[in-house]
Design a protein around this motif. Structure first.
Motif, PDB file in Angstrom:
ATOM      1  N   CYS A  41       0.834  -1.206   0.000  1.00 27.62           N
ATOM      2  CA  CYS A  41       0.000   0.000   0.000  1.00 27.62           C
ATOM      3  C   CYS A  41       0.870   1.258   0.000  1.00 27.62           C
ATOM      4  O   CYS A  41       2.056   1.228   0.345  1.00 27.62           O
ATOM      5  CB  CYS A  41      -0.972   0.016   1.179  1.00 27.62           C
ATOM      6  SG  CYS A  41      -0.184  -0.296   2.759  1.00 27.62           S
ATOM      7  N   ASP A  42       0.239   2.364  -0.374  1.00 28.24           N
ATOM      8  CA  ASP A  42       0.886   3.687  -0.371  1.00 28.24           C
ATOM      9  C   ASP A  42      -0.221   4.731  -0.365  1.00 28.24           C
ATOM     10  O   ASP A  42      -1.421   4.390  -0.394  1.00 28.24           O
ATOM     11  CB  ASP A  42       1.799   3.840  -1.593  1.00 28.24           C
ATOM     12  CG  ASP A  42       2.882   4.896  -1.371  1.00 28.24           C
ATOM     13  OD1 ASP A  42       2.823   5.596  -0.330  1.00 28.24           O
ATOM     14  OD2 ASP A  42       3.777   5.025  -2.218  1.00 28.24           O
ATOM     15  N   SER A  43       0.151   5.977  -0.366  1.00 28.13           N
ATOM     16  CA  SER A  43      -0.854   7.049  -0.340  1.00 28.13           C
ATOM     17  C   SER A  43      -0.318   8.274  -1.075  1.00 28.13           C
ATOM     18  O   SER A  43       0.893   8.445  -1.249  1.00 28.13           O
ATOM     19  CB  SER A  43      -1.223   7.416   1.098  1.00 28.13           C
ATOM     20  OG  SER A  43      -0.093   7.944   1.774  1.00 28.13           O
ATOM     21  N   GLY A  44      -1.251   9.145  -1.474  1.00 30.43           N
ATOM     22  CA  GLY A  44      -0.883  10.381  -2.131  1.00 30.43           C
ATOM     23  C   GLY A  44      -1.938  10.809  -3.115  1.00 30.43           C
ATOM     24  O   GLY A  44      -2.790  10.010  -3.538  1.00 30.43           O
ATOM     25  N   ARG A  45      -1.909  12.068  -3.477  1.00 28.16           N
ATOM     26  CA  ARG A  45      -2.829  12.657  -4.442  1.00 28.16           C
ATOM     27  C   ARG A  45      -4.282  12.427  -4.057  1.00 28.16           C
ATOM     28  O   ARG A  45      -5.165  12.224  -4.885  1.00 28.16           O
ATOM     29  CB  ARG A  45      -2.584  12.103  -5.849  1.00 28.16           C
ATOM     30  CG  ARG A  45      -1.156  12.203  -6.318  1.00 28.16           C
ATOM     31  CD  ARG A  45      -0.677  13.634  -6.403  1.00 28.16           C
ATOM     32  NE  ARG A  45      -1.343  14.374  -7.456  1.00 28.16           N
ATOM     33  CZ  ARG A  45      -1.166  15.682  -7.710  1.00 28.16           C
ATOM     34  NH1 ARG A  45      -0.329  16.376  -6.920  1.00 28.16           N
ATOM     35  NH2 ARG A  45      -1.781  16.280  -8.691  1.00 28.16           N
ATOM     36  N   GLY A  46      -4.556  12.441  -2.725  1.00 30.65           N
ATOM     37  CA  GLY A  46      -5.938  12.372  -2.256  1.00 30.65           C
ATOM     38  C   GLY A  46      -6.506  10.978  -2.163  1.00 30.65           C
ATOM     39  O   GLY A  46      -7.733  10.837  -2.035  1.00 30.65           O
ATOM     40  N   SER A  47      -5.669   9.954  -2.190  1.00 27.35           N
ATOM     41  CA  SER A  47      -6.183   8.582  -2.107  1.00 27.35           C
ATOM     42  C   SER A  47      -5.195   7.705  -1.360  1.00 27.35           C
ATOM     43  O   SER A  47      -3.992   7.973  -1.319  1.00 27.35           O
ATOM     44  CB  SER A  47      -6.403   7.995  -3.508  1.00 27.35           C
ATOM     45  OG  SER A  47      -7.386   8.699  -4.230  1.00 27.35           O
ATOM     46  N   LEU A  48      -5.760   6.649  -0.770  1.00 30.48           N
ATOM     47  CA  LEU A  48      -4.950   5.551  -0.261  1.00 30.48           C
ATOM     48  C   LEU A  48      -4.911   4.487  -1.356  1.00 30.48           C
ATOM     49  O   LEU A  48      -5.955   4.140  -1.931  1.00 30.48           O
ATOM     50  CB  LEU A  48      -5.549   4.982   1.026  1.00 30.48           C
ATOM     51  CG  LEU A  48      -5.788   5.972   2.182  1.00 30.48           C
ATOM     52  CD1 LEU A  48      -6.383   5.245   3.392  1.00 30.48           C
ATOM     53  CD2 LEU A  48      -4.504   6.678   2.567  1.00 30.48           C
ATOM     54  N   VAL A  49      -3.723   3.977  -1.644  1.00 33.45           N
ATOM     55  CA  VAL A  49      -3.553   3.039  -2.754  1.00 33.45           C
ATOM     56  C   VAL A  49      -3.136   1.688  -2.173  1.00 33.45           C
ATOM     57  O   VAL A  49      -2.196   1.620  -1.359  1.00 33.45           O
ATOM     58  CB  VAL A  49      -2.490   3.541  -3.757  1.00 33.45           C
ATOM     59  CG1 VAL A  49      -2.425   2.614  -4.961  1.00 33.45           C
ATOM     60  CG2 VAL A  49      -2.807   4.969  -4.181  1.00 33.45           C
TER      61      VAL A  49
END
Length: 928
Positions: A41-49
């Motif tokens: 997982c990762d996060s950024g640009r307004g979302s959790l991925v």
């Protein structure tokens, strides 16, 4: 371990479980669950991925999950860029060790899925190996992939395109790569590479990529991170014993955080560490395997700057910790998401205040960039806390930090007690150093110095350089003077050009008159003049000679004694010497010297100088007993009077001379003022008969009434004054100043004056009048005969014809020929001669000049008939008033005179009577 245990623990984060959003029917509140099998997982640009075996999932803030299939088998790594909508993934599309890197543009779509802009295999050379970690530079020009065999592949160029990038093996080694991080400082780019056994740094902005080994121990997977600028972008490596921080060229500080580290992240100045619970601590050389899944794990959030634990909690099997939307999201293996929301700064500060942890609160406020007002309030509360505990020294240090925000009176009231005066002094000193003190603060500080008798501090405060003065100088001078520190007050006054205070202290307190006089001599002209007017009397009383000399300079050609200008370069100024005369009260000797000096060097000295000098000389003359000195003073006073400086103040000089009985001066002024009667009266009062006669002889011609007054004076004397009366009568007779009857009446009052005194006068007067009567009778007879003759001529002209018997022309003296012109006056002319010389057809050219004189006299008499003032003046001043009246009577002043001049045009044959009368009048004038 000891260092770690000393760190305080706080609950600066609120923990909640993310719940599903409420549905249309209001139902909700269940914990939100992720799809099972989430591996990365990762996060950024307004979302959790998230990534699992089948797809990549996106969880926005609305909690509406979306996904797309990125690989056919599995997703192993994800990296979401923070500044670009670019997602980089590593996964497998087929069995075997053949990882593929795919770059996704999340802003562009391809059949409902993000656009994949690039695909390339992630194998170092031709060696199949597993990808262990992945990182991408935010500028999209670098991407690094770490492998389990110790290799690192670097892609340089545009990572989103194959044609604009170049891939190469940057690092090879025997230990698995567990962490990568790019560090950008200015134009310099570094890549940190950490394995299980070492840490290295590569400089990517230099050709050949030089590298440096930073340490010989490493860390497990996901146990490294890069800090933000608050920690100078240091590379953080978490070992089981300590946490180390690294710069690109050296190792930095370390922190003794024990325990097996599983996950390390950096978030807003906090270090986030997920480690195994201490109760269960199996060791693994390469963390992140399946054996750890069922362990209890501890999440700690450390504040490295302020050295405390902001939050600590136990979770079940944490998958990862993500930061997005200003919060931390903890993903657990059961699919739940826990959110950690940081408390606001004020709440955290209040928590620290309740525990009296003010130092920590201050550090926390600074790290959170709290404004100066907020910091000041913390300092105040900390100061109050220390003050209440009795730690006054510590309290004052905190109050000092509130200067500029907290009202000084709040602090001053607490420390006014004499036992705390040194604390108050420290506070006031700082208040002055920051240029925030007012006059009251300066007064209080100086009083503190004097109470403490701290001369060194007082001198240091007073002798601050002029550019560093942070107090009201005048207030300081007043306080020092009042406390008796005269030398310090004088120093301040001189240094800061407070002339008035300097002179006040020198003259009234120190009594150093010489120094005060020297100081005035250094001042600019205007200030020297004003101060001499103010303090001149005091200085004159104590140092008269020196004061007089300075006044002489001030009133002639003053230049400050400190001037380096040579003579003639700077024009001197001079004061009005008359204004300094009051300074010399009770110092007549110095006043005389001053005034005499001014009259010598200044020809245009003010009139008051001469007036005062005259008065001074007259006083000295009047009181002097020594005849020789008195004569000298008499000569000086008279010389001054004769200098011609008293014409405009004649009355004043006369009064001065009269007040001091200065006879010669009075007489001189009478003479200059043409007051001859006063001169004579002065001698009359002193019964100086000869002087009375002399005055009449000297000035009698200018003022004839002096003789009359002299006669009246002697007539009133009962003494024998026959000699003087005879002299006066002689002059009266010669000048015909008085009628005889008046003389007799005047002398009738004198019992000693007999008829013999005026016998000669009366005889001479009668004889002279008899002769005058005879002359008048003869003249009357002559005028009568002349009048009779003229009347006869008039009658003849009226009754009988005029015969013209002239044979020659009165102009050219040639024989008279016709045509000719004849006049009743007896003159005859050739017609051409008459026309050539005559100015008027009705006037004789020969008689015309004389006739005009007569006519002008008649006109003048006509004009003067109304000059009443002139007639009165002549009548008053004439020796013989009757002759003046007769003269004006003869001019026709007392009757109306009808003057007939030329005949009007058109009346040539008018009355002959008018012509005869005019001719008769002219003829009579010529005859007389």
């Amino acid at each position: 371990m000891a260092a770690y245990l000393q760190w305080r623990r706080f609950v600066f984060f609120d923990r909640e479980t993310v719940k599903e959003p409420a549905g249309p029917d209001g139902a909700g509140g269940k914990p939100f669950a992720l799809p099972p099998g989430i591996a990365v997982c990762d996060s950024g640009r307004g979302s959790l991925v998230f990534g699992d075996i089948l797809a990549i999932w996106f969880l926005p803030r609305s909690l509406q999950l979306s996904s797309f299939q990125a690989y056919k088998l599995r997703v192993t790594h994800l990296y979401q860029l923070k500044q670009h909508s670019i997602l980089v993934s590593v996964g497998e599309d087929e069995e075997g060790i053949n990882p593929l890197v795919k770059v996704w543009n999340l802003e562009k779509r391809d059949g409902g899925s993000p656009l994949c802009t690039r695909i390339f295999p992630a194998i170092p050379g031709n060696k199949p190996t597993v990808v262990s970690c992945l990182t991408v530079h935010e500028n999209l020009n670098f991407m690094a992939i770490g492998f389990a065999d110790g290799s690192v592949v670097l892609t340089k160029g545009d990572i989103t395109r194959d044609r604009h990038s170049k891939t190469q093996v940057l690092h090879e080694g025997g230990y698995p790569v567990t962490g990568l991080a790019f560090r950008q400082s200015g134009k310099t780019t570094h890549l940190f590479v950490v394995t299980t056994e070492n840490i290295q740094s590569y400089m990517l902005s230099v050709k050949d990529y030089p590298h440096l080994e930073l340490d010989n121990h490493g860390c497990g997977l996901r146990c490294s991170s890069l800090s933000d600028p608050s920690q100078d972008l240091q590379f953080i490596v978490a070992g089981n014993e300590c946490v180390y921080l690294y710069q690109p060229d050296e190792r930095g500080p370390c922190f003794a955080f024990e325990g097996q580290k599983l996950i390390v992240h950096w978030y807003r100045g906090y270090l986030i560490i997920v480690s195994k619970d201490r109760k269960i601590s199996p060791k693994s050389d390469f963390a992140g395997n399946e054996a750890q899944n069922s362990d209890k794990q501890v999440l700690n959030i450390y504040d490295l700057c302020n050295k405390f634990i902001a939050y600590s909690s136990i979770f079940d099997d944490i998958v990862d910790v993500l930061a997005e939307w200003g919060s931390l999201y903890v993903l657990t293996r059961d699919g739940k998401i826990h959110v950690l929301q940081e408390k606001d700064t004020q709440t955290k500060l209040e928590m620290l205040f309740r525990k009296n942890l003010f130092e920590m609160a201050i550090n926390l406020a600074k790290s959170h960039h709290l404004d100066s007002d907020g910091l000041s309030e913390i300092f105040r509360q900390y100061g109050d806390h220390l003050y209440n505990k009795g730690n006054h020294d510590g309290a004052i240090q905190q109050y000092i930090r509130t200067i500029g925000k907290l009202e000084p009176s709040y602090v001053i009231r607490k420390f006014l007690d004499a036992q705390r005066i040194h604390n108050l002094t420290a506070y006031l000193q700082t208040l002055h150093l920051q240029s925030l003190a007012n006059a009251d603060h300066t007064t209080l500080l100086l009083n503190c110095y004097t109470k403490l008798k701290d001369s060194s501090k007082l001198e240091e405060f007073v002798k601050t350089s002029e550019s560093e003065v942070r107090f009201d100088v005048e207030t300081a001078i007043k306080v020092l003077r009042q406390a008796g520190y005269y030398s310090h007050a004088v120093y301040l006054a001189e240094k800061h050009v407070h002339h008035e205070w300097y002179l006040k202290i020198q003259l009234e307190d120190i009594k150093n008159y010489q120094e005060a006089l020297r100081y005035i001599g250094k001042l600019p002209f205007d200030q020297a003049e004003s101060n001499m007017k103010r303090y001149g009397k005091i200085l004159m009383h104590h140092v008269p000679n020196e004061t007089t000399e300075l006044l002489k300079i001030l009133c002639t050609d003053y230049r400050p004694s400190g001037d380096s200008e040579g003579p003639g370069i700077l024009e001197g100024k001079k004061a009005n010497s008359e204004e300094f005369i009051p300074v010399f009260a009770n110092n007549s000797r110095e006043l005389k010297a001053f005034l005499e000096h001014m009259t010598e060097v200044q020809a245009d000295a003010p009139q008051g100088v001469y007036d005062t000098l005259l008065e001074l000389r007259l006083q000295n003359w009047a009181h002097e007993q020594d005849e020789q000195i008195k004569d000298k003073l008499h000569s000086e006073a008279l010389t001054l009077l004769k200098s011609g400086r008293f014409k405009t103040v004649f009355d004043k000089a006369l009064v001065l001379c009269q007040m001091h009985c200065f006879k010669d001066g009075v007489l001189y002024l009478y003479e200059q003022g043409k007051l001859f009667q006063q001169i004579m009266h002065y001698h009359m009062q002193n019964e100086q008969y000869k002087k009375v006669i002399e005055v009449c002889e000297l000035y009698g011609d200018q003022e004839a009434c002096l003789w009359e007054q002299a006669l009246g004076y002697f007539a009133r004397k009962e003494e024998d004054c026959k000699e003087y009366i005879a002299a006066v009568l002689k002059h009266i007779e010669s000048k015909n100043l008085m009628p005889p009857l008046l003389v007799v009446q005047t002398l009738a009052h004198n019992s000693t004056a007999t008829l013999s005194v005026i016998k000669d006068y009366l005889v001479n007067k009668l004889q002279k009048q008899s002769r005058q009567i005879e002359q008048d009778e003869q003249r009357i007879q002559k005028y009568r005969e002349e009048t009779t003759r003229i009347r006869q001529e008039i009658e003849e002209l009226k009754a009988s014809p005029k015969i013209f018997q002239k044979t020659k022309c009165s102009i050219c003296t040639s024989a008279l020929e016709l045509p000719s012109v004849h006049f009743l006056c007896g003159h005859s002319f050739h017609q051409h001669c008459f026309e050539s010389y005559s100015e008027s057809d009705s006037e004789c050219p020969t008689c015309m000049p004389e006739n005009r004189k007569v006519m002008d006299m008649i006109r003048a008499q006509e004009q003067k008939r109304d000059l009443h003032d002139q007639f009165q003046h002549q009548l008053k001043c004439a020796n013989d008033g009757f002759s003046v009246v007769a003269d004006y009577f003869g001019r026709g002043v007392f009757n109306k005179l009808t003057l007939i001049t030329d005949l009007p045009p058109g009346k040539a044959a008018a009355t002959i009577e008018a012509g005869l009368q005019r001719e008769l009048l002219l003829h009579a004038k010529r005859s007389t």
